[in-house]
Every structure is written in C-alpha cells, then in structure tokens.
Write a protein that holds these residues in place. Structure first.
Motif, PDB file in Angstrom:
ATOM      1  N   LYS A   3      35.713  40.697  27.534  1.00 58.02           N
ATOM      2  CA  LYS A   3      35.535  41.445  28.138  1.00 58.02           C
ATOM      3  C   LYS A   3      33.613  40.973  28.970  1.00 58.02           C
ATOM      4  O   LYS A   3      33.165  40.921  27.390  1.00 58.02           O
ATOM      5  CB  LYS A   3      35.714  42.430  27.552  1.00 58.02           C
ATOM      6  CG  LYS A   3      37.133  43.479  27.986  1.00 58.02           C
ATOM      7  CD  LYS A   3      37.067  45.366  27.828  1.00 58.02           C
ATOM      8  CE  LYS A   3      38.590  45.290  27.592  1.00 58.02           C
ATOM      9  NZ  LYS A   3      38.882  46.559  26.909  1.00 58.02           N
ATOM     10  N   LEU A   4      33.481  41.444  29.801  1.00 48.54           N
ATOM     11  CA  LEU A   4      31.748  41.353  29.868  1.00 48.54           C
ATOM     12  C   LEU A   4      31.182  42.823  30.111  1.00 48.54           C
ATOM     13  O   LEU A   4      32.180  44.095  30.126  1.00 48.54           O
ATOM     14  CB  LEU A   4      31.538  41.349  31.452  1.00 48.54           C
ATOM     15  CG  LEU A   4      32.300  39.457  31.814  1.00 48.54           C
ATOM     16  CD1 LEU A   4      32.151  39.155  33.228  1.00 48.54           C
ATOM     17  CD2 LEU A   4      31.856  38.790  31.309  1.00 48.54           C
ATOM     18  N   SER A  32      30.429  46.809  36.257  1.00 54.67           N
ATOM     19  CA  SER A  32      31.360  45.396  36.469  1.00 54.67           C
ATOM     20  C   SER A  32      32.327  45.745  37.082  1.00 54.67           C
ATOM     21  O   SER A  32      32.692  47.612  36.560  1.00 54.67           O
ATOM     22  CB  SER A  32      31.418  45.338  34.750  1.00 54.67           C
ATOM     23  OG  SER A  32      32.811  44.227  35.051  1.00 54.67           O
ATOM     24  N   GLY A  34      35.934  44.433  37.796  1.00 57.19           N
ATOM     25  CA  GLY A  34      36.831  42.960  37.766  1.00 57.19           C
ATOM     26  C   GLY A  34      36.515  41.990  36.663  1.00 57.19           C
ATOM     27  O   GLY A  34      35.726  42.133  36.274  1.00 57.19           O
ATOM     28  N   ASN A  35      35.882  40.642  37.990  1.00 57.21           N
ATOM     29  CA  ASN A  35      35.296  39.981  37.525  1.00 57.21           C
ATOM     30  C   ASN A  35      34.189  39.577  38.516  1.00 57.21           C
ATOM     31  O   ASN A  35      33.573  38.715  38.008  1.00 57.21           O
ATOM     32  CB  ASN A  35      35.974  38.083  37.497  1.00 57.21           C
ATOM     33  CG  ASN A  35      37.785  38.114  37.429  1.00 57.21           C
ATOM     34  OD1 ASN A  35      37.157  38.395  35.378  1.00 57.21           O
ATOM     35  ND2 ASN A  35      38.805  37.343  37.588  1.00 57.21           N
ATOM     36  N   LEU A  36      33.684  40.766  39.562  1.00 53.90           N
ATOM     37  CA  LEU A  36      32.188  40.983  39.850  1.00 53.90           C
ATOM     38  C   LEU A  36      31.580  41.783  39.298  1.00 53.90           C
ATOM     39  O   LEU A  36      32.070  43.247  38.529  1.00 53.90           O
ATOM     40  CB  LEU A  36      32.436  41.268  41.778  1.00 53.90           C
ATOM     41  CG  LEU A  36      33.603  40.954  42.352  1.00 53.90           C
ATOM     42  CD1 LEU A  36      33.882  41.428  43.852  1.00 53.90           C
ATOM     43  CD2 LEU A  36      32.331  39.277  42.307  1.00 53.90           C
ATOM     44  N   GLY A  89      29.815  36.384  41.664  1.00 54.94           N
ATOM     45  CA  GLY A  89      31.027  36.523  40.977  1.00 54.94           C
ATOM     46  C   GLY A  89      31.175  35.216  39.821  1.00 54.94           C
ATOM     47  O   GLY A  89      30.643  34.275  39.059  1.00 54.94           O
ATOM     48  N   LYS A  91      32.581  35.492  36.403  1.00 51.51           N
ATOM     49  CA  LYS A  91      33.506  34.873  35.411  1.00 51.51           C
ATOM     50  C   LYS A  91      33.331  33.172  36.657  1.00 51.51           C
ATOM     51  O   LYS A  91      33.966  32.659  35.577  1.00 51.51           O
ATOM     52  CB  LYS A  91      34.915  35.685  35.636  1.00 51.51           C
ATOM     53  CG  LYS A  91      36.128  34.422  36.087  1.00 51.51           C
ATOM     54  CD  LYS A  91      36.116  34.848  34.300  1.00 51.51           C
ATOM     55  CE  LYS A  91      37.870  34.101  33.857  1.00 51.51           C
ATOM     56  NZ  LYS A  91      37.728  33.969  32.530  1.00 51.51           N
ATOM     57  N   LYS A  92      32.995  32.966  37.680  1.00 49.47           N
ATOM     58  CA  LYS A  92      33.042  31.937  38.284  1.00 49.47           C
ATOM     59  C   LYS A  92      32.129  30.915  38.435  1.00 49.47           C
ATOM     60  O   LYS A  92      32.233  29.783  37.506  1.00 49.47           O
ATOM     61  CB  LYS A  92      33.206  32.568  40.096  1.00 49.47           C
ATOM     62  CG  LYS A  92      33.218  30.991  40.603  1.00 49.47           C
ATOM     63  CD  LYS A  92      33.941  31.042  42.328  1.00 49.47           C
ATOM     64  CE  LYS A  92      34.233  29.918  42.951  1.00 49.47           C
ATOM     65  NZ  LYS A  92      34.185  29.518  44.175  1.00 49.47           N
ATOM     66  N   ASN A  96      34.443  33.016  29.918  1.00 50.33           N
ATOM     67  CA  ASN A  96      34.855  33.877  29.675  1.00 50.33           C
ATOM     68  C   ASN A  96      32.971  34.318  29.355  1.00 50.33           C
ATOM     69  O   ASN A  96      32.802  33.447  28.779  1.00 50.33           O
ATOM     70  CB  ASN A  96      35.064  34.109  29.018  1.00 50.33           C
ATOM     71  CG  ASN A  96      36.874  33.302  29.067  1.00 50.33           C
ATOM     72  OD1 ASN A  96      37.460  34.219  30.271  1.00 50.33           O
ATOM     73  ND2 ASN A  96      37.940  32.385  29.019  1.00 50.33           N
TER      74      ASN A  96
END
Length: 245
Positions: A3-4, A32, A34-36, A89, A91-92, A96
């Motif tokens: 997780k972030l 945070s 999701g992935n944003l 973004g 995750k991008k 991880n």
C-alpha cells in the motif's frame, strides 16, 4: 498487498520577483485514492492577474526532480486561488511503494501585471528637476521600458532598466508645460504587458510670473521708499548745484 501511505506534507514556497513578496503556498493536503494521490493547496498572489508555474516534488527522489505524471492545477499559467488540486499517478510513476512521502509545491511567478504608483493625477513635476517614478508588479530581472506620452502620442523613450520598482527621472528642461503627460511602463520581452499612469502636470522650473515681475516690483518698492523719506533730511541738490526745497 503493498500500500501507499502518505502521512505528511512538506510545505515550501519561493518568492520570485519584486511583486511576489506576498506570495504564499499554504494549506497543503494529500490523500490516496486508489492509484492516485490527490494533493491540494492554496496559492495566494500579491496582485490580481498574476500567473505562476507550479511544480510538485516528493521525497521519493529527495525533492530533486518534479513529478511527471500530474494533472490539474500544475504546470504553466496557474492563477492564485484556494483549494487548488493536483492529481498524481503515483502507481505509474514510482510503482509499488510502502512508506511515507513528503511533498513540496513550488510556485514560481512567471507573469505579473504592473501598477504605476507615481506619478498620479495630483503630481506636479517641474522641468530640470528629478522626479521618482515608482511601480509594483512585473517579474524579477525583467527589463522594462519607461516612456513619456502626451495625450495619446508617444513623445520619447525615457529609459530601459531592470525591474527594481523605481527610477529617478531628470525631466528635460525643454518640455512644454502641460497637464496631459503620462508615463507608460512596458515589459520589453512581453510588450502586451504595459500600464499607463494617470495624467500629470509638468511645469516650468521657475514660474513665469517670477521671471516677468522682478523689475516692476523693485521699481514700485523704490518709489514707495523715496516718497516716505522724512522732510527734515538734507536737501537734494540739482545737477547744477542748486538745492531743492
């Protein structure tokens, strides 16, 4: 599952240019989704119409390079305001990651309107004397051009100088006295960014009445004093030596 975690935000701001002295970046928040990562902040300028280049940094690379995968109130031509929003973004960009990140938002002033403080419509300047022109706005190290206008006509360019907020102008002695002069302040690199002063008056260094009056005034004073001399004074002799009565 990795997780972030975004536990804190690092606040910073840069003061760039004379007119940015009241600039602040404040109230930075991050969450945070999701992935944003949503980063919010407030940006306060000092003059209406200013534009900024906004970049966001993270502690993932020790704040060395701005984040790339961002959108929203980031990049060029960002106007001041509250609740500005940047979407990152994460995750991008970093894949991880498990840990805490700090953020830095940098707001650099890239455009600022200019406002002439002096001269004003109450200004009376005299030929042959120094007058200080003052203003706020513009960008640091920007070259500016000062011009003298009469009504809607450019008379001449006064000077080109770095943006320091003031300039001492020696008013030419041969300018015709009038009350319709204006100063125009213009950015050399961005000519569309200019501002006119209020109309002001230029007068003679010595008022015309003082130039025309002295001989007559002195003659009048002389006649007055002669008429008031006491009667018991010694008689005044005529050119042939005959005393007057």
């Amino acid at each position: 599952m990795r997780k972030l975690y975004f536990l804190s935000c690092f606040l910073t701001f840069f003061l760039v240019g004379l007119s940015a002295s009241a600039q602040t970046v404040s109230n930075i928040r991050a969450e945070s989704i999701g992935n944003l990562v949503i980063i919010s902040y407030d940006l306060t300028g000092s003059i209406s119409g200013q534009l900024y280049r906004v970049s966001v940094f993270s502690s993932k690379n020790d704040m060395q390079e701005a984040l790339l995968y961002v959108r929203g109130d980031v990049g060029e031509n960002i106007v001041p305001g509250k609740n500005k929003r940047i979407e990152w973004g994460a995750k991008k960009e970093i894949g991880n990651f498990d840990g805490a990140l700090n953020f830095k938002i940098e707001a650099v002033l890239t455009f600022s309107p200019m406002v002439l403080k002096t001269p004003s419509k109450e200004t009376i300047a005299r030929r042959g004397r120094n007058y200080e022109i003052t203003w706020v706005g513009g960008v640091e190290k920007e070259n500016l051009q000062l011009e003298l206008w009469k009504d809607s006509t450019l008379r001449f360019i006064i000077t080109r100088i770095p943006n320091e907020g003031k300039y001492t102008w020696e008013i030419p002695i041969d300018l015709l006295p009038d009350d319709v002069y204006k100063i125009r302040l213009m950015s050399v690199s961005a000519p569309a960014n200019f501002r006119f002063s209020e109309p002001f008056e230029i007068r003679r260094k010595i008022p015309l009445a003082y130039k025309l009056a002295p001989a007559g005034v002195l003659a009048g004073v002389g006649i007055y004093l002669l008429l008031q001399k006491p009667a018991e004074e010694e008689p005044i002799e005529m050119p042939d030596g005959t005393p007057t009565k």
